[in-house]
Motif scaffolding. Structure first.
Motif, PDB file in Angstrom:
ATOM      1  N   GLU A 283     -19.280  59.237  29.486  1.00 24.38           N
ATOM      2  CA  GLU A 283     -19.770  59.840  28.239  1.00 24.38           C
ATOM      3  C   GLU A 283     -20.979  59.049  27.768  1.00 24.38           C
ATOM      4  N   GLN A 284     -22.072  59.780  27.442  1.00 28.18           N
ATOM      5  CA  GLN A 284     -23.303  59.070  27.071  1.00 28.18           C
ATOM      6  C   GLN A 284     -23.229  58.424  25.686  1.00 28.18           C
TER       7      GLN A 284
ATOM      8  N   ASP B  70     -16.911  73.613  30.431  1.00 22.77           N
ATOM      9  CA  ASP B  70     -17.377  73.752  29.049  1.00 22.77           C
ATOM     10  C   ASP B  70     -17.849  75.176  28.771  1.00 22.77           C
TER      11      ASP B  70
ATOM     12  N   GLY C 278     -19.022  67.839  20.049  1.00 25.40           N
ATOM     13  CA  GLY C 278     -19.289  68.661  18.860  1.00 25.40           C
ATOM     14  C   GLY C 278     -18.120  68.716  17.884  1.00 25.40           C
TER      15      GLY C 278
ATOM     16  N   ASN D 266     -16.113  81.854  16.718  1.00 29.09           N
ATOM     17  CA  ASN D 266     -16.441  80.487  17.133  1.00 29.09           C
ATOM     18  C   ASN D 266     -15.735  80.207  18.474  1.00 29.09           C
TER      19      ASN D 266
ATOM     20  N   VAL E 197     -25.261  60.339  32.602  1.00 31.57           N
ATOM     21  CA  VAL E 197     -25.410  60.822  33.975  1.00 31.57           C
ATOM     22  C   VAL E 197     -26.801  61.440  34.178  1.00 31.57           C
TER      23      VAL E 197
ATOM     24  N   ASN F 263     -23.294  63.899  20.305  1.00 36.57           N
ATOM     25  CA  ASN F 263     -23.136  63.215  21.583  1.00 36.57           C
ATOM     26  C   ASN F 263     -22.338  61.931  21.379  1.00 36.57           C
ATOM     27  N   GLY F 264     -21.093  61.990  21.750  1.00 37.82           N
ATOM     28  CA  GLY F 264     -20.193  60.852  21.585  1.00 37.82           C
ATOM     29  C   GLY F 264     -18.803  61.334  21.943  1.00 37.82           C
TER      30      GLY F 264
ATOM     31  N   SER G 109     -14.093  70.070  25.704  1.00 42.67           N
ATOM     32  CA  SER G 109     -13.513  70.515  26.979  1.00 42.67           C
ATOM     33  C   SER G 109     -13.151  69.345  27.890  1.00 42.67           C
TER      34      SER G 109
ATOM     35  N   THR H 211     -14.695  77.261  20.276  1.00 43.78           N
ATOM     36  CA  THR H 211     -14.058  76.043  20.799  1.00 43.78           C
ATOM     37  C   THR H 211     -12.616  76.254  21.235  1.00 43.78           C
TER      38      THR H 211
ATOM     39  N   ASN I  87     -21.427  70.743  27.840  1.00 44.18           N
ATOM     40  CA  ASN I  87     -21.765  71.899  26.991  1.00 44.18           C
ATOM     41  C   ASN I  87     -22.873  72.786  27.598  1.00 44.18           C
TER      42      ASN I  87
ATOM     43  N   ALA J 284     -16.825  72.581  12.000  1.00 43.24           N
ATOM     44  CA  ALA J 284     -16.097  72.975  10.796  1.00 43.24           C
ATOM     45  C   ALA J 284     -14.612  73.157  11.105  1.00 43.24           C
ATOM     46  N   GLY J 285     -14.290  73.319  12.365  1.00 44.05           N
ATOM     47  CA  GLY J 285     -12.885  73.475  12.739  1.00 44.05           C
ATOM     48  C   GLY J 285     -12.353  74.882  12.527  1.00 44.05           C
ATOM     49  N   HIS J 286     -13.271  75.849  12.376  1.00 39.08           N
ATOM     50  CA  HIS J 286     -12.830  77.255  12.341  1.00 39.08           C
ATOM     51  C   HIS J 286     -12.368  77.583  13.746  1.00 39.08           C
TER      52      HIS J 286
HETATM   53  C1  LIG Z   1     -22.147  71.383  12.866  1.00 37.64           C
HETATM   54  C2  LIG Z   1     -21.260  72.070  13.858  1.00 37.64           C
HETATM   55  C3  LIG Z   1     -20.277  72.960  13.415  1.00 37.64           C
HETATM   56  C4  LIG Z   1     -19.446  73.607  14.337  1.00 37.64           C
HETATM   57  N1  LIG Z   1     -18.419  74.394  13.873  1.00 37.64           N
HETATM   58  C5  LIG Z   1     -17.571  74.968  14.766  1.00 37.64           C
HETATM   59  C6  LIG Z   1     -16.426  75.682  14.328  1.00 37.64           C
HETATM   60  O1  LIG Z   1     -16.141  75.794  13.123  1.00 37.64           O
HETATM   61  N2  LIG Z   1     -15.622  76.266  15.263  1.00 37.64           N
HETATM   62  C7  LIG Z   1     -15.894  76.169  16.606  1.00 37.64           C
HETATM   63  O2  LIG Z   1     -15.157  76.743  17.402  1.00 37.64           O
HETATM   64  N3  LIG Z   1     -16.960  75.452  17.048  1.00 37.64           N
HETATM   65  C8  LIG Z   1     -17.784  74.847  16.166  1.00 37.64           C
HETATM   66  N4  LIG Z   1     -18.829  74.086  16.627  1.00 37.64           N
HETATM   67  C9  LIG Z   1     -19.095  74.036  18.080  1.00 37.64           C
HETATM   68  C10 LIG Z   1     -18.189  73.067  18.826  1.00 37.64           C
HETATM   69  O3  LIG Z   1     -18.432  71.763  18.408  1.00 37.64           O
HETATM   70  C11 LIG Z   1     -18.474  73.240  20.313  1.00 37.64           C
HETATM   71  O4  LIG Z   1     -18.167  74.567  20.681  1.00 37.64           O
HETATM   72  C12 LIG Z   1     -17.660  72.328  21.220  1.00 37.64           C
HETATM   73  O5  LIG Z   1     -17.708  70.994  20.831  1.00 37.64           O
HETATM   74  C13 LIG Z   1     -18.212  72.475  22.635  1.00 37.64           C
HETATM   75  O6  LIG Z   1     -17.387  71.792  23.523  1.00 37.64           O
HETATM   76  P1  LIG Z   1     -17.944  71.323  24.942  1.00 37.64           P
HETATM   77  O7  LIG Z   1     -16.860  70.581  25.594  1.00 37.64           O
HETATM   78  O8  LIG Z   1     -18.519  72.508  25.625  1.00 37.64           O
HETATM   79  O9  LIG Z   1     -19.159  70.344  24.620  1.00 37.64           O
HETATM   80  P2  LIG Z   1     -19.342  69.154  23.594  1.00 37.64           P
HETATM   81  O10 LIG Z   1     -18.199  69.069  22.646  1.00 37.64           O
HETATM   82  O11 LIG Z   1     -20.704  69.299  23.046  1.00 37.64           O
HETATM   83  O12 LIG Z   1     -19.251  67.853  24.525  1.00 37.64           O
HETATM   84  C14 LIG Z   1     -20.211  67.564  25.491  1.00 37.64           C
HETATM   85  C15 LIG Z   1     -20.221  66.050  25.701  1.00 37.64           C
HETATM   86  O13 LIG Z   1     -20.946  65.762  26.903  1.00 37.64           O
HETATM   87  C16 LIG Z   1     -21.717  64.595  26.702  1.00 37.64           C
HETATM   88  N5  LIG Z   1     -22.854  64.615  27.624  1.00 37.64           N
HETATM   89  C17 LIG Z   1     -23.838  65.547  27.696  1.00 37.64           C
HETATM   90  N6  LIG Z   1     -24.723  65.225  28.657  1.00 37.64           N
HETATM   91  C18 LIG Z   1     -24.287  64.065  29.216  1.00 37.64           C
HETATM   92  C19 LIG Z   1     -24.778  63.224  30.263  1.00 37.64           C
HETATM   93  N7  LIG Z   1     -25.921  63.513  30.920  1.00 37.64           N
HETATM   94  N8  LIG Z   1     -24.063  62.112  30.588  1.00 37.64           N
HETATM   95  C20 LIG Z   1     -22.907  61.794  29.927  1.00 37.64           C
HETATM   96  N9  LIG Z   1     -22.416  62.543  28.909  1.00 37.64           N
HETATM   97  C21 LIG Z   1     -23.089  63.672  28.575  1.00 37.64           C
HETATM   98  C22 LIG Z   1     -22.150  64.687  25.253  1.00 37.64           C
HETATM   99  O14 LIG Z   1     -22.524  63.419  24.749  1.00 37.64           O
HETATM  100  C23 LIG Z   1     -20.918  65.295  24.581  1.00 37.64           C
HETATM  101  O15 LIG Z   1     -20.061  64.299  24.051  1.00 37.64           O
HETATM  102  C24 LIG Z   1     -19.650  73.398  15.726  1.00 37.64           C
HETATM  103  C25 LIG Z   1     -20.616  72.484  16.169  1.00 37.64           C
HETATM  104  C26 LIG Z   1     -21.415  71.815  15.255  1.00 37.64           C
HETATM  105  C27 LIG Z   1     -22.433  70.831  15.762  1.00 37.64           C
END
Ligand SMILES: Cc1cc2nc3c(=O)[nH]c(=O)nc-3n(C[C@H](O)[C@H](O)[C@H](O)COP(=O)(O)OP(=O)(O)OC[C@H]3O[C@@H](n4cnc5c(N)ncnc54)[C@H](O)[C@@H]3O)c2cc1C
Ligand code: SF4
Length: 532
Positions: free
Chosen positions: A34-35, A496, A92, A507, A236, A87-88, A15, A509, A272, A97-99
């Protein structure tokens, strides 16, 4: 203290990347903290023959087990489902899996339709243009015409069904049940500087080819070129507020571990469904003693995961092994509510290819299908390259007692209180899981499986993190408004999965990113009125 920036985004995952890219065209000064670090594809497990074993290490799913410098610990003792994240830069999406299914129109109106949970303050039509934009930015493959959805264009051709998909598609046809090639965040053609999928192997530990759409290689290069500053290894601790109750910026630990303050006009959280409530709950002050944006008491509550059922069919003939993207097709035959089933709402089946030799051995031994002794190798050969998987992604309804709080003892490497999860699987979910296993077993038998293995929930499957700062129009029953702005703090936004009202049976994302683009766009249109 750094100079003030216009927008401070926290988190560079799915997000945060989408929002940063969208806001970049305003020419505002935007910084993202980003941590973690930029992932290094040369280190991805899929670059080597030992990819399965290495998949449990640096690019494993569970942060407690992985314990990289970028990770923070999570107390998950009180949950049958354990957290999976990364976390990077890319968050996620580096491991996912990218579904890539969208929500159904019905998912935004579950209170009206089924009398449970709440309706969203927005609907499918609101998000539709952002779903489409996001599909183009991420590069989504699929096939237009799925009868389960309103019309939607496909960006590039779908991932081939392969032997496993073709076999199951025939079984679904025999049963008269819906199936369709999956929308997938895997490039089947060279796309936007990314090379197409060459079936390197499973995608769930990072795609070294760059075919899988993780945001470090989709949104971020565009956002950085457009002037967004992305600072890695910056964790943060809290968001600060001024005497007027507005956010003033964030305190973080920089790459050298030095406590630093970044002043900002607007703060946007993208950490997230666990990381975001953690920061809000850690951001206490005289004015906000229970955490920031928490006058409703709902920060951290209503955590939703998607309990997964897992059914594996074992066949006599070789099916696809460990090569190729893991997901090829879905079925949404049981998506909408049918009260005769004994539960409300529904789920999606995601069909996955077989697994490599290590996971085959672990699965076979875990289910008692591979004994030690004389028959060991023979039993392994009967499973290897002969398994097809099917998971049921069950809609999880929001419940107040499922929540993220701060652990009174556990801290990360910087001494910041760590999150603690309390989660129970509801009766509705249990019935849905049982039903999904029974129907998936029928599919596997119809496809010719001589043995069927099943488990629910997938204990390692806490990869969808939603609901802990929900969206709504009523400040007493939600944390952010219908465009992602905190009810309490007018220059604080959340983009997020925390802001989900319900989880749907897909899923998340695609919807998380569509929401982030929508919030960013709404913000741009209302910039002049932000401080009203
Ligand atoms: C193994 C696996 C399989 C998956 N398969 C699917 C799939 O097939 N389809 C699908 O839709 N989704 C899938 N997902 C889920 C998907 O990855 C997440 O829904 C999506 O990445 C969430 O997006 P987000 O922006 O909410 O958070 P994230 O992508 O988790 O990003 C949050 C970021 O914030 C950073 N952060 C957190 N706290 C701090 C802090 N205090 N200071 C600085 N930075 C911070 C983290 O390091 C991270 O990089 C899967 C996830 C995993 C782990
Ligand atoms: S199967 Fe394709 S998308 Fe998946 S890791 Fe291999 S090259 Fe990447």
């Amino acid at each position: 203290m750094s100079d003030s920036v216009d927008v401070l985004i926290i988190g560079a995952g799915a997000s945060g990347a989408a929002a940063a890219w969208s806001l970049a065209d305003t020419r505002m000064r935007i910084v993202c903290l980003e941590q973690g670090e930029w992932p290094n594809p040369a280190r991805y497990p899929t670059t080597g023959r030992d990819w399965e074993a290495r998949g449990f290490g640096e690019y494993g799913w569970n942060p407690n087990r992985r314990a990289n410098a970028a990770d923070y610990p999570i107390n998950e003792d009180d949950s049958p489902i354990k957290i999976a994240n990364f976390n990077g830069v890319g968050g996620g999406t580096v491991l996912y899996a990218g579904h890539f299914p969208r929500f159904h129109p019905s998912d935004f109106h579950v209170r009206t339709l089924d009398g449970v949970a709440d309706d969203w303050p927005i609907d499918y039509a609101t998000l539709e243009p952002y779903y489409e934009l996001n599909d183009r930015m991420m590069g989504i493959s699929g096939l237009a015409g799925d009868p389960a959805y309103p019309p939607k264009p496909a960006v590039m051709r779908p991932v081939p069904l392969g032997r496993s998909g073709t076999r199951l598609a025939k079984a679904f046809n025999a049963l008269g049940w819906h199936w369709w090639p999956s929308d997938s965040a895997v490039a089947t053609e060279d796309y936007d500087g990314r090379a197409k999928c060459i079936n390197l192997g499973h995608c769930l530990h990072g795609c070294a080819q760059g075919a899988k759409a993780s945001t470090d290689i989709t949104y971020w290069p565009h956002a950085v070129r457009a002037g967004v500053e992305l600072r890695t290894r910056c964790r943060v601790r809290e968001i600060t507020v001024g005497a007027d109750g507005m956010a003033t910026g964030a305190v973080y630990y920089d790459e050298h571990g030095v406590e630093t303050f970044q002043r900002a006009e607007v703060v946007m959280l993208a950490c997230n469904g666990i990381g975001t409530p953690r920061i809000l709950l850690n951001s206490t002050s005289a004015r906000f003693p229970n955490g920031l944006a928490n006058s409703s008491g709902l920060v951290g509550r209503n955590l939703m995961f998607h309990p997964y059922s897992n059914v594996i069919g074992i066949f006599d003939e070789p099916v696809d092994g460990h090569r190729g993207p893991s997901n090829t097709m879905w079925s949404q035959e049981f998506y909408e509510t049918d009260r005769a089933r004994g539960f409300v709402r529904g789920y999606t089946y995601e069909i996955s290819r077989g697994r490599g030799p290590v996971v085959t051995a672990l699965t076979g031994m875990g289910y008692g299908r591979i004994p030690w002794g004389d028959d060991h190798h023979h039993a392994f050969r009967r499973l290897h390259d002969r398994m097809i998987g099917m998971v049921g992604i069950c809609e999880d309804l929001p419940e107040l007692h499922n929540r993220v709080t701060l652990d009174p003892v556990l801290q990360d490497a910087h001494g910041i209180p760590a999150p603690k999860i309390a989660y129970r699987i509801s009766e509705n979910s249990r019935k849905m899981l049982e039903f999904s296993i029974a129907r998936a077993t029928e599919v596997m038998r119809a496809a010719g499986a001589w043995d069927v293995l099943a488990e629910a929930p997938i204990a390692a499957g806490g990869w969808h993190l939603m609901g802990t700062a929900r969206m709504g129009t009523d400040p007493e029953r939600s944390v952010v408004n219908e465009w992602g702005r905190s009810h309490d703090v007018k220059n604080l936004f959340i983009v997020d999965g925390s802001i989900f009202v319900t989880s749907a049976g897909v899923n998340p994302t695609s919807t998380i990113q569509a929401l982030a683009l929508y919030v960013a766009d709404t913000m741009k249109r209302r910039l002049a009125n932000l401080f009203d």
